[in-house]
Design a protein around this motif. Structure first.
Motif, PDB file in Angstrom:
ATOM      1  N   SER A  57       0.811  -1.216   0.000  1.00 51.06           N
ATOM      2  CA  SER A  57       0.000   0.000   0.000  1.00 51.06           C
ATOM      3  C   SER A  57       0.845   1.267   0.000  1.00 51.06           C
ATOM      4  CB  SER A  57      -0.920   0.011   1.229  1.00 51.06           C
ATOM      5  OG  SER A  57      -0.153  -0.029   2.433  1.00 51.06           O
ATOM      6  N   ILE A  58       2.124   1.149   0.328  1.00 53.33           N
ATOM      7  CA  ILE A  58       2.964   2.353   0.387  1.00 53.33           C
ATOM      8  C   ILE A  58       4.009   2.390  -0.721  1.00 53.33           C
ATOM      9  CG2 ILE A  58       2.625   2.530   2.868  1.00 53.33           C
ATOM     10  CD1 ILE A  58       5.525   1.606   3.227  1.00 53.33           C
ATOM     11  N   GLY A  59       3.996   1.404  -1.615  1.00 52.10           N
ATOM     12  CA  GLY A  59       4.945   1.421  -2.713  1.00 52.10           C
ATOM     13  C   GLY A  59       5.415   0.039  -3.110  1.00 52.10           C
ATOM     14  N   ILE A  60       6.391   0.014  -3.994  1.00 46.57           N
ATOM     15  CA  ILE A  60       6.948  -1.229  -4.531  1.00 46.57           C
ATOM     16  C   ILE A  60       8.282  -1.507  -3.847  1.00 46.57           C
ATOM     17  CG2 ILE A  60       7.713  -2.452  -6.577  1.00 46.57           C
ATOM     18  CD1 ILE A  60       4.766  -1.775  -6.644  1.00 46.57           C
ATOM     19  N   PHE A  61       8.394  -2.707  -3.271  1.00 46.10           N
ATOM     20  CA  PHE A  61       9.653  -3.125  -2.659  1.00 46.10           C
ATOM     21  C   PHE A  61      10.290  -4.221  -3.518  1.00 46.10           C
ATOM     22  CE2 PHE A  61       7.378  -1.223   0.828  1.00 46.10           C
ATOM     23  CZ  PHE A  61       8.375  -0.565   1.548  1.00 46.10           C
ATOM     24  N   VAL A  62      11.605  -4.212  -3.566  1.00 48.77           N
ATOM     25  CA  VAL A  62      12.362  -5.233  -4.284  1.00 48.77           C
ATOM     26  C   VAL A  62      13.217  -5.955  -3.249  1.00 48.77           C
ATOM     27  CG1 VAL A  62      13.972  -5.722  -6.147  1.00 48.77           C
ATOM     28  CG2 VAL A  62      12.427  -3.747  -6.313  1.00 48.77           C
ATOM     29  N   THR A  63      13.028  -7.256  -3.116  1.00 49.41           N
ATOM     30  CA  THR A  63      13.734  -7.981  -2.062  1.00 49.41           C
ATOM     31  C   THR A  63      15.233  -7.982  -2.329  1.00 49.41           C
ATOM     32  OG1 THR A  63      13.382 -10.102  -3.197  1.00 49.41           O
ATOM     33  CG2 THR A  63      11.766  -9.452  -1.542  1.00 49.41           C
ATOM     34  N   PRO A  64      16.036  -7.878  -1.270  1.00 51.51           N
ATOM     35  CA  PRO A  64      17.484  -7.747  -1.449  1.00 51.51           C
ATOM     36  C   PRO A  64      18.181  -9.082  -1.688  1.00 51.51           C
ATOM     37  CG  PRO A  64      16.921  -7.652   0.873  1.00 51.51           C
ATOM     38  CD  PRO A  64      15.623  -7.696   0.132  1.00 51.51           C
ATOM     39  N   ASN A  65      19.368  -8.980  -2.198  1.00 54.13           N
ATOM     40  CA  ASN A  65      20.272 -10.114  -2.367  1.00 54.13           C
ATOM     41  C   ASN A  65      20.829 -10.477  -0.988  1.00 54.13           C
ATOM     42  OD1 ASN A  65      22.446 -11.803  -2.930  1.00 54.13           O
ATOM     43  ND2 ASN A  65      23.251 -10.538  -4.588  1.00 54.13           N
ATOM     44  N   ILE A  66      20.582 -11.704  -0.535  1.00 55.34           N
ATOM     45  CA  ILE A  66      21.114 -12.110   0.773  1.00 55.34           C
ATOM     46  C   ILE A  66      22.139 -13.233   0.636  1.00 55.34           C
ATOM     47  CG2 ILE A  66      19.154 -11.312   2.138  1.00 55.34           C
ATOM     48  CD1 ILE A  66      18.159 -14.215   2.265  1.00 55.34           C
ATOM     49  N   THR A  67      22.773 -13.313  -0.557  1.00 54.10           N
ATOM     50  CA  THR A  67      23.938 -14.181  -0.668  1.00 54.10           C
ATOM     51  C   THR A  67      25.143 -13.411  -0.136  1.00 54.10           C
ATOM     52  OG1 THR A  67      24.666 -13.470  -2.884  1.00 54.10           O
ATOM     53  CG2 THR A  67      22.935 -15.167  -2.763  1.00 54.10           C
ATOM     54  N   LEU A  68      26.270 -14.084  -0.035  1.00 58.13           N
ATOM     55  CA  LEU A  68      27.436 -13.487   0.610  1.00 58.13           C
ATOM     56  C   LEU A  68      28.322 -12.695  -0.347  1.00 58.13           C
ATOM     57  CD1 LEU A  68      28.310 -13.725   3.674  1.00 58.13           C
ATOM     58  CD2 LEU A  68      26.404 -15.133   2.938  1.00 58.13           C
ATOM     59  N   ASP A 120      21.261 -17.556  14.151  1.00 54.74           N
ATOM     60  CA  ASP A 120      22.667 -17.813  13.826  1.00 54.74           C
ATOM     61  C   ASP A 120      22.807 -19.006  12.893  1.00 54.74           C
ATOM     62  OD1 ASP A 120      23.375 -15.686  15.413  1.00 54.74           O
ATOM     63  OD2 ASP A 120      24.162 -16.895  17.069  1.00 54.74           O
ATOM     64  N   ALA A 121      21.961 -20.018  13.070  1.00 60.21           N
ATOM     65  CA  ALA A 121      22.017 -21.196  12.204  1.00 60.21           C
ATOM     66  C   ALA A 121      21.623 -20.832  10.768  1.00 60.21           C
ATOM     67  CB  ALA A 121      21.095 -22.288  12.740  1.00 60.21           C
ATOM     68  N   ILE A 122      20.599 -20.004  10.609  1.00 60.32           N
ATOM     69  CA  ILE A 122      20.195 -19.565   9.266  1.00 60.32           C
ATOM     70  C   ILE A 122      21.333 -18.794   8.607  1.00 60.32           C
ATOM     71  CG2 ILE A 122      18.618 -18.084   7.975  1.00 60.32           C
ATOM     72  CD1 ILE A 122      16.486 -18.725  10.106  1.00 60.32           C
ATOM     73  N   PHE A 123      21.996 -17.929   9.379  1.00 59.16           N
ATOM     74  CA  PHE A 123      23.105 -17.157   8.813  1.00 59.16           C
ATOM     75  C   PHE A 123      24.260 -18.077   8.433  1.00 59.16           C
ATOM     76  CE2 PHE A 123      26.880 -14.328   9.249  1.00 59.16           C
ATOM     77  CZ  PHE A 123      26.558 -13.458   8.219  1.00 59.16           C
ATOM     78  N   ALA A 124      24.526 -19.096   9.243  1.00 59.77           N
ATOM     79  CA  ALA A 124      25.583 -20.058   8.909  1.00 59.77           C
ATOM     80  C   ALA A 124      25.264 -20.770   7.589  1.00 59.77           C
ATOM     81  CB  ALA A 124      25.729 -21.078  10.038  1.00 59.77           C
ATOM     82  N   TYR A 125      23.993 -21.073   7.372  1.00 62.55           N
ATOM     83  CA  TYR A 125      23.590 -21.699   6.113  1.00 62.55           C
ATOM     84  C   TYR A 125      23.803 -20.743   4.940  1.00 62.55           C
ATOM     85  CZ  TYR A 125      20.415 -23.039   2.346  1.00 62.55           C
ATOM     86  OH  TYR A 125      19.878 -23.327   1.125  1.00 62.55           O
ATOM     87  N   LEU A 126      23.380 -19.501   5.082  1.00 61.58           N
ATOM     88  CA  LEU A 126      23.552 -18.537   4.004  1.00 61.58           C
ATOM     89  C   LEU A 126      25.037 -18.339   3.675  1.00 61.58           C
ATOM     90  CD1 LEU A 126      20.919 -15.805   5.031  1.00 61.58           C
ATOM     91  CD2 LEU A 126      20.718 -17.519   3.216  1.00 61.58           C
ATOM     92  N   LYS A 127      25.886 -18.387   4.706  1.00 61.56           N
ATOM     93  CA  LYS A 127      27.330 -18.248   4.493  1.00 61.56           C
ATOM     94  C   LYS A 127      27.901 -19.415   3.695  1.00 61.56           C
ATOM     95  CE  LYS A 127      30.004 -17.094   7.875  1.00 61.56           C
ATOM     96  NZ  LYS A 127      30.598 -17.089   9.229  1.00 61.56           N
ATOM     97  N   SER A 128      27.228 -20.556   3.738  1.00 64.80           N
ATOM     98  CA  SER A 128      27.733 -21.738   3.034  1.00 64.80           C
ATOM     99  C   SER A 128      27.382 -21.726   1.547  1.00 64.80           C
ATOM    100  CB  SER A 128      27.152 -23.008   3.666  1.00 64.80           C
ATOM    101  OG  SER A 128      25.776 -23.169   3.330  1.00 64.80           O
ATOM    102  N   LEU A 129      26.500 -20.829   1.131  1.00 68.51           N
ATOM    103  CA  LEU A 129      26.057 -20.781  -0.254  1.00 68.51           C
ATOM    104  C   LEU A 129      27.019 -19.954  -1.103  1.00 68.51           C
ATOM    105  CD1 LEU A 129      22.239 -20.112   0.312  1.00 68.51           C
ATOM    106  CD2 LEU A 129      23.364 -22.314  -0.113  1.00 68.51           C
ATOM    107  N   PRO A 130      27.116 -20.250  -2.386  1.00 70.66           N
ATOM    108  CA  PRO A 130      27.999 -19.444  -3.241  1.00 70.66           C
ATOM    109  C   PRO A 130      27.458 -18.025  -3.382  1.00 70.66           C
ATOM    110  CG  PRO A 130      26.683 -20.976  -4.565  1.00 70.66           C
ATOM    111  CD  PRO A 130      26.478 -21.351  -3.127  1.00 70.66           C
ATOM    112  N   PRO A 131      28.323 -17.035  -3.315  1.00 70.44           N
ATOM    113  CA  PRO A 131      27.865 -15.644  -3.477  1.00 70.44           C
ATOM    114  C   PRO A 131      27.396 -15.401  -4.908  1.00 70.44           C
ATOM    115  CG  PRO A 131      30.259 -15.726  -3.380  1.00 70.44           C
ATOM    116  CD  PRO A 131      29.776 -17.107  -3.067  1.00 70.44           C
TER     117      PRO A 131
END
Length: 437
Positions: free
Chosen positions: A89-100, A147-158
């Motif tokens: 309702s307040i505008g268009i959002f674009v989800t960010p890149n959360i790879t490393l 912290d576990a979710i962040f550890a998983y994201l860190k394991s993914l290729p940037p």
């Protein structure tokens, strides 16, 4: 509607697989590394690696349970690289890149930064985030799980992907206003178990209220995008021409009168003897909920079944059965006989496990007919899951039926076989066809 099998390819989510390397002896002088005495330092390193791998595997499961990939991946894009469009309702959002990736992603973030975003709704530099990111729910997630979710994201290729900026309407693009919004509508805090309830109930509440962020869809929002009214009380989905029904009203989608197994089935397969998941919920089942452990799915079912029933609401004004209304419903009946009866039955009884019944279907008689209109226009498809890889579906009729015909047949369905609901107008169908909320 006419029987059509909806055949799709199930998305396979790779969590983690340990790659074991077998060293075949090349001769009597050769031994494998596993046979050699381990140094103390090597043993400690190996233990640390195993601990980290276990943490990453848990983070992968939690990220899937929270459907992080569903929002942070554009259609056809690389996982977690962002670019998904979210209209609000307040505008268009674009989800960010959360790879490393350090330039376009969160490669410079550490655990504390990620916790700050999830729990406090603040970016790495401390600036407040817009609540299009559902930190109002994620704040309930524990530090260990975050912290576990962040550890998983860190394991993914940037992935190097620079996404376009948000397009936020004035005055909401003035970020300092977020401090006022937060003061009015946000309180941080990890989920606190209810000592009176069972461990299973609390686990279900934690998943529904926190990681699953169910309230992000199943609640009414005010013009500022803040949840209002009863928690899980139903509401229009942000940026979508779909209505997420109340999970506390027996007139909508409350499961208080369901068997636990039926709730588990709808969560993990999208299909039960009581209902079929379609629209955005089908995506949630396919991308996220089908991958829950049996224990977590059952815990969510226990919690959802326990939700107190909310006060009844008005279904809209059901029409008086005047001669004029009878004439309209008769025309709708004739359309139903041609296009719908083969699958849904002469009496709207459907076919168990294949075509949902329309008689007594609470999704049909919602105050707003928007979901039913969209299903007729664009088709209705259950999610593709491992347990139901080739679900039946309903074809789209947008190119077959005119707006007036869709309004007539849906008015008939909403007032046949004991159903009672307001009449549907061609204007409502036209608005839905154009994507107008």
């Amino acid at each position: 509607m006419k029987r059509v099998k909806h055949i799709a390819i199930a998305t396979v989510f790779a969590i983690f697989a340990g790659l074991g390397v077998l060293l075949a002896p090349l001769g009597p002088q050769v031994i494998s590394a596993e046979q050699m005495p381990a140094k103390t330092g090597d043993a400690e390193t190996s233990q640390a690696q195993q601990t980290q791998q276990t943490r990453q595997m848990r983070g992968a499961y939690l990220a899937q349970a929270g459907n992080c990939r569903g929002c942070h991946t554009a259609q056809g894009g690389l996982p977690y690289s962002g670019g998904h469009i979210l209209a609000t309702s307040i505008g268009i959002f674009v989800t960010p890149n959360i790879t490393l990736d350090q330039e376009t992603g969160i490669g410079l973030w550490d655990e504390e930064d990620f916790w700050r975003a999830m729990h406090h709704g603040k970016s790495r530099d401390g600036s407040p985030l817009y609540p299009a990111f559902p930190y109002t729910d994620y704040t309930k997630v524990t530090r260990e799980d975050t912290d576990a979710i962040f550890a998983y994201l860190k394991s993914l290729p940037p992935v190097e992907q620079r996404n376009p900026p948000h397009q936020i309407n004035f005055p909401f693009n003035f970020r300092p206003l977020l401090y006022l919004w937060r003061a009015l509508y946000f309180t941080d805090g990890v989920y606190q178990p209810d000592a009176v309830k069972s461990d299973e109930w609390n686990r279900g509440a934690y998943l529904v209220q926190g990681l699953g962020h169910c309230n992000a869809c199943h609640t009414t929002r005010n013009p500022l995008g803040a949840s209002q009214g009863d928690s899980l009380g139903g509401g229009q989905i942000m940026g979508s021409n779909w209505y997420a029904p109340s999970l506390t009203s027996l007139q909508e989608a409350s499961t208080v009168d369901w068997a636990l197994n039926d709730i588990v089935q709808i969560l993990t397969t999208g299909l039960s003897s009581r209902a079929v998941a379609t629209g955005p919920m089908a995506d949630v089942v396919s991308q996220s909920l089908q991958h829950l452990t049996a224990g977590d799915a059952h815990a969510m079912a226990v919690y959802l079944k326990s939700l107190p029933e909310s006060a009844p609401y008005s279904r809209g004004i059901a029409p008086e059965l005047t001669q004029e209304v009878d004439g309209l419903l008769q025309k709708g009946s004739e359309i139903y006989e041609i296009y719908c009866q083969d699958c849904h039955g002469e009496l709207g009884q459907g076919a168990p496990g294949v075509y949902p019944p329309l008689a007594g279907n609470r999704g049909i008689t919602l105050a707003s007919p928007i979901n039913a209109i969209r299903s007729i226009l664009h088709g209705g498809y259950a999610p593709v899951t491992a347990a139901n890889p080739r679900p039946y579906g309903m074809p789209p009729f947008a190119q077959v039926l005119r707006d007036e015909e869709i309004a007539l047949v849906l008015s008939y369905i909403r007032n046949a076989w004991g159903n009672r609901g307001s009449l549907v107008t061609a204007v409502q169908v036209d608005r839905s066809r154009k994507g107008v909320q």
